[in-house]
Write a protein that holds these residues in place. Structure first.
Motif, PDB file in Angstrom:
ATOM      1  N   GLY A 286       0.877  -1.107  -0.079  1.00 20.26           N
ATOM      2  CA  GLY A 286      -0.001  -0.231   0.067  1.00 20.26           C
ATOM      3  C   GLY A 286       0.717   1.201   0.085  1.00 20.26           C
ATOM      4  N   VAL A 287       2.094   1.151  -0.278  1.00 23.76           N
ATOM      5  CA  VAL A 287       2.805   2.572  -0.455  1.00 23.76           C
ATOM      6  C   VAL A 287       2.880   3.164  -1.856  1.00 23.76           C
ATOM      7  N   GLU A 288       2.510   4.046  -1.972  1.00 20.32           N
ATOM      8  CA  GLU A 288       2.508   4.759  -3.356  1.00 20.32           C
ATOM      9  C   GLU A 288       3.721   5.779  -3.425  1.00 20.32           C
ATOM     10  N   PHE A 289       4.650   5.408  -4.270  1.00 26.40           N
ATOM     11  CA  PHE A 289       5.730   6.178  -4.406  1.00 26.40           C
ATOM     12  C   PHE A 289       5.382   7.451  -5.453  1.00 26.40           C
ATOM     13  N   VAL A 290       5.410   8.694  -4.982  1.00 25.85           N
ATOM     14  CA  VAL A 290       5.049   9.784  -5.458  1.00 25.85           C
ATOM     15  C   VAL A 290       6.104  11.015  -5.586  1.00 25.85           C
ATOM     16  N   SER A 291       6.548  11.472  -6.779  1.00 23.52           N
ATOM     17  CA  SER A 291       7.521  12.815  -6.433  1.00 23.52           C
ATOM     18  C   SER A 291       6.743  14.007  -6.747  1.00 23.52           C
ATOM     19  N   SER A 292       7.206  14.845  -6.290  1.00 24.90           N
ATOM     20  CA  SER A 292       6.663  16.327  -6.789  1.00 24.90           C
ATOM     21  C   SER A 292       7.693  17.288  -6.801  1.00 24.90           C
ATOM     22  N   THR A 293       7.199  18.600  -7.085  1.00 26.54           N
ATOM     23  CA  THR A 293       8.075  19.672  -6.972  1.00 26.54           C
ATOM     24  C   THR A 293       8.645  20.172  -5.536  1.00 26.54           C
ATOM     25  N   PRO A 294       9.524  20.951  -5.306  1.00 26.45           N
ATOM     26  CA  PRO A 294       9.617  21.430  -3.956  1.00 26.45           C
ATOM     27  C   PRO A 294       8.402  22.245  -3.485  1.00 26.45           C
ATOM     28  N   GLN A 295       7.706  23.146  -4.398  1.00 26.46           N
ATOM     29  CA  GLN A 295       6.912  23.730  -4.129  1.00 26.46           C
ATOM     30  C   GLN A 295       5.507  22.911  -3.579  1.00 26.46           C
ATOM     31  N   GLN A 296       5.346  22.019  -4.321  1.00 24.74           N
ATOM     32  CA  GLN A 296       4.071  21.105  -4.025  1.00 24.74           C
ATOM     33  C   GLN A 296       4.192  20.424  -2.627  1.00 24.74           C
ATOM     34  N   LEU A 297       5.740  20.076  -2.179  1.00 21.22           N
ATOM     35  CA  LEU A 297       5.705  19.592  -0.970  1.00 21.22           C
ATOM     36  C   LEU A 297       5.674  20.510   0.180  1.00 21.22           C
ATOM     37  N   ALA A 298       6.031  22.120  -0.087  1.00 24.76           N
ATOM     38  CA  ALA A 298       5.914  22.833   0.956  1.00 24.76           C
ATOM     39  C   ALA A 298       4.539  23.199   1.264  1.00 24.76           C
ATOM     40  N   ASP A 299       3.681  23.278   0.024  1.00 22.52           N
ATOM     41  CA  ASP A 299       2.095  23.554   0.065  1.00 22.52           C
ATOM     42  C   ASP A 299       1.628  22.111   0.910  1.00 22.52           C
ATOM     43  N   LEU A 300       2.001  20.807   0.680  1.00 24.43           N
ATOM     44  CA  LEU A 300       1.323  19.848   1.444  1.00 24.43           C
ATOM     45  C   LEU A 300       1.655  20.066   3.007  1.00 24.43           C
ATOM     46  N   VAL A 301       3.029  20.447   3.393  1.00 23.35           N
ATOM     47  CA  VAL A 301       3.333  20.683   4.841  1.00 23.35           C
ATOM     48  C   VAL A 301       2.300  21.834   5.225  1.00 23.35           C
ATOM     49  N   ARG A 302       2.328  22.686   4.814  1.00 23.66           N
ATOM     50  CA  ARG A 302       1.207  23.748   5.365  1.00 23.66           C
ATOM     51  C   ARG A 302      -0.211  23.456   5.337  1.00 23.66           C
ATOM     52  N   LYS A 303      -0.863  22.564   4.313  1.00 19.55           N
ATOM     53  CA  LYS A 303      -1.986  22.085   4.359  1.00 19.55           C
ATOM     54  C   LYS A 303      -2.199  21.105   5.487  1.00 19.55           C
ATOM     55  N   ASP A 304      -1.388  20.110   5.930  1.00 20.92           N
ATOM     56  CA  ASP A 304      -1.493  19.155   6.817  1.00 20.92           C
ATOM     57  C   ASP A 304      -1.321  19.727   8.367  1.00 20.92           C
ATOM     58  N   THR A 305      -0.479  20.769   8.205  1.00 20.22           N
ATOM     59  CA  THR A 305      -0.115  21.502   9.627  1.00 20.22           C
ATOM     60  C   THR A 305      -1.563  22.091  10.065  1.00 20.22           C
ATOM     61  N   GLN A 306      -2.064  22.514   9.244  1.00 18.40           N
ATOM     62  CA  GLN A 306      -3.305  23.187   9.480  1.00 18.40           C
ATOM     63  C   GLN A 306      -4.368  22.247  10.189  1.00 18.40           C
ATOM     64  N   LYS A 307      -4.349  21.243   9.420  1.00 13.14           N
ATOM     65  CA  LYS A 307      -5.377  20.193   9.964  1.00 13.14           C
ATOM     66  C   LYS A 307      -5.022  19.666  11.287  1.00 13.14           C
ATOM     67  N   TRP A 308      -3.822  19.077  11.543  1.00 12.70           N
ATOM     68  CA  TRP A 308      -3.307  18.297  12.703  1.00 12.70           C
ATOM     69  C   TRP A 308      -3.347  19.665  13.772  1.00 12.70           C
ATOM     70  N   THR A 309      -3.074  20.667  13.715  1.00  7.68           N
ATOM     71  CA  THR A 309      -3.187  21.634  14.626  1.00  7.68           C
ATOM     72  C   THR A 309      -4.299  22.086  15.008  1.00  7.68           C
ATOM     73  N   GLN A 310      -5.446  22.153  14.448  1.00  9.37           N
ATOM     74  CA  GLN A 310      -6.966  22.179  14.801  1.00  9.37           C
ATOM     75  C   GLN A 310      -7.299  20.920  15.710  1.00  9.37           C
ATOM     76  N   LEU A 311      -6.929  19.736  15.164  1.00  6.39           N
ATOM     77  CA  LEU A 311      -7.197  18.445  15.972  1.00  6.39           C
ATOM     78  C   LEU A 311      -6.589  18.437  17.350  1.00  6.39           C
ATOM     79  N   ILE A 312      -5.191  18.838  17.260  1.00  9.13           N
ATOM     80  CA  ILE A 312      -4.660  18.741  18.717  1.00  9.13           C
ATOM     81  C   ILE A 312      -5.227  19.872  19.535  1.00  9.13           C
ATOM     82  N   GLU A 313      -5.748  20.879  18.985  1.00 13.48           N
ATOM     83  CA  GLU A 313      -6.359  22.025  19.982  1.00 13.48           C
ATOM     84  C   GLU A 313      -7.554  21.488  20.617  1.00 13.48           C
TER      85      GLU A 313
END
Length: 320
Positions: A286-313
């Motif tokens: 079930g491991v899907e190898f997916v490459s990205s641009t540096p910008q796409q990875l940065a955007d993913l970091v920001r999106k997931d940070t917002q999601k998990w921060t809300q749950l933690i709070e």
């Protein structure tokens, strides 16, 4: 007589030649790839297989260094303590980059690290000890309701994505379960098989051997998957709407690494992830190898940070 401006410009160009030459020769020695988990866990298993082929693409060995614990901070510090030259890289899991801790709450990881590429995306699998008399998600929910405070969920540490998956499960199922943090996934799985803990969210690579032995039972996955094994499992959100997420691994260098080095690393990642041998080895898990641009990875970091921060709070979780 030569023009002074011409001489000055020539001197400037000549002064830059050694730097350009050095960048063009990168890499000319082995590269260290620091993984923020102990050996034997899912990140280590994926990372070591990736490192072999990644090194071949770069023309230099890529040496895996395990630095587990501390919400990934010890591993991060190894990278930040090294020169920004592309010879010390970080391969974190999504939780290391997107779950704020006390140590990291006043720091922006995207100011400390330079994204190179996404490496994988995959769902977590919800498994229980075979000693537990349940075989579906609904049976686990019913068992937990009938035995409040008696079902222990293990994880690789407070604030990891496996822990947050449990918090999602707990919230949506409205059950009283207990979180038991460990320093790594491999020990959790050992205790899960023996029945010392009863449930766990984790990636398929680390779980498959115990599932195949019948020591643990796979109930569901946290997102759809095309893997030959995981695709057979139901999706958790079918029983518990809202319990859906993926986990990922990415590759980062220290901020300030020369752009041409980052570009060369990104190209090598893209080449590596196209290798059929790598994809075939992990497809069933079930491991899907997916490459990205540096910008796409940065955007993913920001999106997931917002999601998990809300749950933690909302859950009132304190992450040291």
């Amino acid at each position: 007589m030569l023009n002074k401006k011409f001489l000055g410009a020539a001197a400037l160009v000549l002064g830059l030649l050694p730097l350009a030459h050095a960048a063009g020769q990168y890499p000319d020695r082995p590269i260290r790839m620091v993984i923020p988990f102990a050996a034997g866990g899912p990140a280590d298993m994926v990372g070591r297989e990736f490192a072999i082929l990644f090194g071949e693409a770069l023309g230099q060995p890529v040496v895996v260094v395990n630095a587990g614990g501390g919400h990934g901070v010890p591993a991060l510090n190894q990278v930040l303590g090294a020169p920004a030259d592309g010879y010390t890289l970080l391969m974190p899991a999504s939780g290391n980059m997107t779950v704020p801790s006390k140590v990291m709450q006043d720091k922006n990881v995207l100011e400390l690290l330079a994204p190179i590429s996404l490496l994988t995306q995959s769902p977590h699998v919800l498994v229980v000890s075979a000693k537990l008399p349940v075989h579906t998600t609904q049976e686990l929910v019913d068992y937990a309701r009938a035995h409040p405070g008696k079902v222990n969920f293990g994880s690789a540490g407070v604030g990891g994505v496996a822990h947050l998956g449990m918090e999602l499960f707990k919230s949506q199922a409205k059950v009283d379960v207990v979180h038991v943090p460990y320093r790594g996934t491999s020990q959790v799985i050992t205790d899960l098989a023996s029945g010392q803990v009863q449930a766990l969210f984790s990636s398929m690579p680390s779980l498959k051997p115990m599932i195949d032995k019948g020591a643990v039972t796979a109930l569901a996955m946290t997102a759809p998957s095309s893997g030959s094994d995981t695709s057979k499992l139901p999706v958790l959100s079918d029983t518990l709407p809202g319990v859906e997420y993926t986990t990922w691994y990415g590759l980062f260098a220290k901020a300030g690494t020369p752009p041409e080095v980052l570009e060369k690393l990104n190209r090598a990642v893209v080449q590596t992830l196209k290798n059929p041998a790598l994809n075939e080895k992990f497809d069933s898990q079930g491991v899907e190898f997916v490459s990205s641009t540096p910008q796409q990875l940065a955007d993913l970091v920001r999106k997931d940070t917002q999601k998990w921060t809300q749950l933690i709070e909302e859950a009132g979780i304190v992450i040291d």
